[in-house]
Design an enzyme around this catalytic site. Structure first.
Site, PDB file in Angstrom:
ATOM      1  N   CYS A   2      -4.222 -23.634   0.287  1.00 22.01           N
ATOM      2  CA  CYS A   2      -3.257 -23.173  -0.965  1.00 22.01           C
ATOM      3  C   CYS A   2      -2.878 -21.884  -0.633  1.00 22.01           C
ATOM      4  CB  CYS A   2      -4.559 -23.317  -2.204  1.00 22.01           C
ATOM      5  SG  CYS A   2      -5.188 -24.614  -2.503  1.00 22.01           S
ATOM      6  N   ARG A  27       2.874 -24.041   2.250  1.00 19.67           N
ATOM      7  CA  ARG A  27       1.526 -24.345   2.518  1.00 19.67           C
ATOM      8  C   ARG A  27       0.500 -25.430   1.788  1.00 19.67           C
ATOM      9  NH1 ARG A  27      -1.352 -19.700   4.826  1.00 19.67           N
ATOM     10  NH2 ARG A  27      -3.052 -20.238   3.908  1.00 19.67           N
ATOM     11  N   TRP A  73      -3.255 -26.937  -3.098  1.00 18.21           N
ATOM     12  CA  TRP A  73      -3.383 -28.187  -2.244  1.00 18.21           C
ATOM     13  C   TRP A  73      -4.521 -28.646  -2.494  1.00 18.21           C
ATOM     14  CZ3 TRP A  73      -0.665 -31.477   1.044  1.00 18.21           C
ATOM     15  CH2 TRP A  73      -1.161 -32.190   1.930  1.00 18.21           C
ATOM     16  N   ASN A  99      -9.000 -20.145  -2.969  1.00 17.88           N
ATOM     17  CA  ASN A  99      -8.622 -21.010  -1.645  1.00 17.88           C
ATOM     18  C   ASN A  99     -10.051 -21.232  -1.036  1.00 17.88           C
ATOM     19  OD1 ASN A  99      -5.892 -20.752  -2.161  1.00 17.88           O
ATOM     20  ND2 ASN A  99      -5.578 -19.623  -0.269  1.00 17.88           N
ATOM     21  N   GLY A 100     -10.325 -22.356  -0.470  1.00 21.76           N
ATOM     22  CA  GLY A 100     -11.648 -22.932   0.317  1.00 21.76           C
ATOM     23  C   GLY A 100     -12.396 -23.685  -0.397  1.00 21.76           C
ATOM     24  N   GLU A 483      -2.704 -42.783  21.690  1.00 20.12           N
ATOM     25  CA  GLU A 483      -2.454 -41.640  20.910  1.00 20.12           C
ATOM     26  C   GLU A 483      -1.626 -40.472  21.871  1.00 20.12           C
ATOM     27  OE1 GLU A 483      -1.806 -41.023  18.115  1.00 20.12           O
ATOM     28  OE2 GLU A 483      -1.879 -38.841  18.066  1.00 20.12           O
ATOM     29  N   LYS A 487       2.039 -39.586  21.329  1.00 19.46           N
ATOM     30  CA  LYS A 487       2.634 -37.977  21.118  1.00 19.46           C
ATOM     31  C   LYS A 487       3.767 -37.858  21.983  1.00 19.46           C
ATOM     32  CE  LYS A 487       1.545 -37.161  18.010  1.00 19.46           C
ATOM     33  NZ  LYS A 487       0.591 -37.704  17.209  1.00 19.46           N
ATOM     34  N   GLU A 490       6.987 -39.486  21.246  1.00 20.61           N
ATOM     35  CA  GLU A 490       7.848 -38.922  20.000  1.00 20.61           C
ATOM     36  C   GLU A 490       8.472 -37.645  19.683  1.00 20.61           C
ATOM     37  OE1 GLU A 490       5.689 -39.012  16.161  1.00 20.61           O
ATOM     38  OE2 GLU A 490       3.843 -38.520  17.116  1.00 20.61           O
ATOM     39  N   HIS A 506      -3.561 -55.705  35.811  1.00 24.85           N
ATOM     40  CA  HIS A 506      -2.822 -56.989  35.492  1.00 24.85           C
ATOM     41  C   HIS A 506      -1.533 -56.626  35.101  1.00 24.85           C
ATOM     42  CE1 HIS A 506      -6.840 -58.718  35.068  1.00 24.85           C
ATOM     43  NE2 HIS A 506      -7.413 -57.621  34.445  1.00 24.85           N
ATOM     44  N   LYS A 605       8.280 -37.416   8.393  1.00 27.41           N
ATOM     45  CA  LYS A 605       6.872 -37.270   8.269  1.00 27.41           C
ATOM     46  C   LYS A 605       6.235 -38.336   7.589  1.00 27.41           C
ATOM     47  CE  LYS A 605       3.012 -34.988   8.806  1.00 27.41           C
ATOM     48  NZ  LYS A 605       2.537 -35.281  10.102  1.00 27.41           N
TER      49      LYS A 605
END
Ligand code: M6R
Length: 610
Positions: A2, A27, A73, A99-100, A483, A487, A490, A506, A605
């Site tokens: 936040c 943020r 957030w 925040n937190g 993954e 990465k 992309e 194989h 996104k």
């Protein structure tokens, strides 16, 4: 996550706060609000949505020369007006932005309610406002009341408090969430991020953990939470706004990779019961037994979230002994899947808005299955449309390539595994405690890997012209190979494929020659010897081998061109570590190839189309 901004001076506080909040909006942005202090009273104005909405709401000159503002957030409670900051005590005379995460907020809230406090929101922050009110009624001193209140609080905070009874000061405190004070001429500011300050001043004092600051128009005094005075010189900021937003990193992706010690900690925060070797998650409290007694889990996701789901399958089947199906959401929704009594469907999504995942969960609900979510964005559509769920608390992820959300999803899947395995008694108390102890060690281990960035950058330099890559892993690290390949393709547009290492013979082995680098994940687990044989097969065909290993032994040293060593951990937690070098490798490959790392071509996104 936040954004915080506070002002005390001779100018229109509201205008300064709103302008500062706009700078902080990158943020987190689900709601925003200000509290303005004038004529010994506090006016709070807040709204869900972007700061522009707040700006319209507060437009026009206002008399207040003191105020605090926040862009949120959400972590506790959905994004709406009541849950937006600032929060006030019962009297409306104390206002706070924070925040937190306050870990013991439930226990504190129960106690405060028994003392007669009335709560309005579902946030952990409001608890602090009432706690300060409680101490203020005994001390009549805001600084002392804040200090005493914070002694009772477990968790993290960067917070600013003001009181209508002491209109000439702001009190700020920090533990784990950044705050810095901007020093002006007969005015001072405070913010969570330098971007909110630099239009007014570049002279700043950073608050350290467990410190409290009393800020007036002309003065700033610092103490620690034990009431001892602290002297600190101001610093002069030289960097520009864009550098500040990226936390000094060149790209959001690199910033987010580097945030992982903290984001993994946040995923675990307040959710581990050390003595009992078990986890607890507020969002699953009411369905814990249902989950433990389920006959099967079906996990639906796309992209990186699908890889996390696949790791979840390995973990849950091995420890909780529950059958797990993992499906691409896009396939599930169109193949008329069979769901049985006793099935629980999970949807994993960073954004909470992926259309395929949303449609798949609706399909599952239509068939009568309970659907639970593992989501990052609080209040997102998937979070709202699931029956229960867990937030991963990774904070806003801006880089299109998902990094910190992946490790936080893995952290949460491990929490769910621990809960289910302990409840089903498929692991013992001792095993549960061992897992919890190792979870606590992960942030430090992640940091150790991040400290080896130079080695990974050098490897990227060597291989940046390669046109193809293979990624190979076994067991719980097979999805990590997938993954790693995702990465790389992309963001650097290099063709890469992930395989279970044993599958190489194989088919994919036909591709191997001196131009085809292979990245192996070969940790010191039961599959190590088998992976060594696979590496030998690649070497025999002149393929270049890069290996992610724990401690490399002589055999590995002979075979591999490059070895990236990562700390040892439990098998089920190892993907949280092994993926990090792969994230860094793809990042540096992309940078060295001149690609747009944060916004790769053709990608969005959040994929809200079919
Ligand atoms: O927001 P979600 O987790 O539902 O998104 C799923 C995928 O679109 C996402 O993971 C995508 O694959 C990323 N670009 C991977 O880095």
């Amino acid at each position: 996550m936040c954004g915080i901004v506070g002002y005390i001076g001779d100018k229109d506080a509201c205008e300064i706060l709103v302008e500062g909040l706009k700078r902080l909006e990158y943020r987190g942005y689900d709601s925003a609000g200000v509290a303005l202090l004038a004529d010994s009273r506090i006016d709070v104005m807040k709204t869900p949505g972007k700061v522009a909405r707040l700006e319209k709401m507060v437009s026009g000159p206002r008399p207040a020369k003191v105020g605090i503002g926040h862009t949120r957030w959400a972590t506790h409670g959905e994004p709406n007006t009541v849950n937006a900051h600032p929060h006030t005590d019962c009297t409306g005379k104390i206002a706070i932005i924070h925040n937190g995460i306050i870990e013991n907020h439930s226990a504190l809230k129960t106690k405060l309610i028994s003392l007669g406090h009335k709560f309005r929101s579902q946030t952990d922050t409001e608890v602090i406002a009432h706690l300060i009110e409680e101490f203020y009624s005994r001390t009549s001193n805001l600084e002392v009341a804040v200090r005493l209140a914070l002694k009772d609080v477990d968790g993290t905070f960067g917070l600013v408090v003001m009181s209508a009874s002491e209109p000439d000061i702001l009190v700020a405190a920090r533990r784990g969430s950044p705050l810095l004070i901007g020093l002006g001429d007969s005015e001072n500011l405070i913010a969570s991020d330098a971007s909110a300050l630099i239009r007014h001043t570049r002279d700043v004092i950073y608050l350290h953990d467990n410190e409290i600051a009393v800020i007036s128009r002309k003065n700033v005094s610092l103490k620690n939470l034990d009431d001892e005075a602290i002297e600190r010189e101001a610093e002069h900021l030289t960097f520009d706004l864009e550098q500040i937003e990226k936390g000094g990193f060149d790209h959001f992706m690199l910033k987010e990779i580097n945030e992982q010690p903290e984001t993994v900690l946040n995923a675990f925060r307040g959710r581990l019961i050390d003595d009992e070797g078990i986890s607890k998650m507020g969002g699953l409290r009411d369905v814990e037994d249902k989950i433990a007694n389920a006959k099967r889990f079906v996990i639906l996701a796309c992209g990186t979230s699908w890889h996390a789901a696949l790791v979840g399958k390995y973990i849950l089947e091995q420890y909780a002994k529950i059958p797990v199906e993992v499906d691409y959401a896009s396939e599930f929704r169109y193949r008329n899947p069979v769901l049985l009594d006793g099935d629980i469907v999970w949807a994993i999504s960073q954004s909470g808005e992926t259309l395929d995942t949303l449609a798949a969960l609706r399909e599952a609900r239509g068939k009568g299955a309970p659907v639970y979510g593992i989501v990052n964005v609080v209040g997102s559509t998937i979070a709202r449309e699931t029956d229960a769920g867990v937030y991963i608390h990774a904070g806003p992820e801006i880089g299109v390539a998902s990094t910190k959300a992946f490790t936080s999803q893995l952290a949460v899947l491990n929490l769910i595994n621990l809960l289910v395995a302990r409840k089903r008694k498929t692991i013992s108390l001792e095993q549960g405690r061992e897992i919890v102890a190792e979870m606590h060690r992960l942030p430090e281990k992640i940091q150790k890997i991040l400290d080896q960035t130079d080695q990974i950058e050098a490897i990227a330099e060597e291989f940046k012209e390669s046109r193809n890559f293979l990624y190979l892993g076994r067991g719980v690290n097979f999805p990590v190979a997938l993954e790693g390949a995702l990465k790389l393709k992309e963001i650097s547009y290099i063709h890469a494929e992930g395989y279970p290492a044993a599958e190489m013979k194989h088919g994919p082995i036909a591709l191997i020659d001196e131009n085809m680098p292979a990245v192996f994940i070969a940790l010191g687990d039961s599959t190590y010897d088998k992976i060594l044989s696979n590496i030998q097969e690649v070497r025999a065909r002149k393929g270049n081998v890069i290996v992610i290993a724990n401690e490399a032994d002589g055999r590995l040293r002979e075979l591999a061109k490059h070895i990236i060593e990562i700390p040892k951990t439990l098998d089920i937690l190892s993907p949280i570590l092994s993926v990090i070098p792969l994230q860094l490798l793809s990042y540096y490959m992309a940078v060295k190839r001149g690609c747009n790392v944060d916004q790769p071509r053709n990608l969005a996104k959040s994929v809200t189309v079919e």
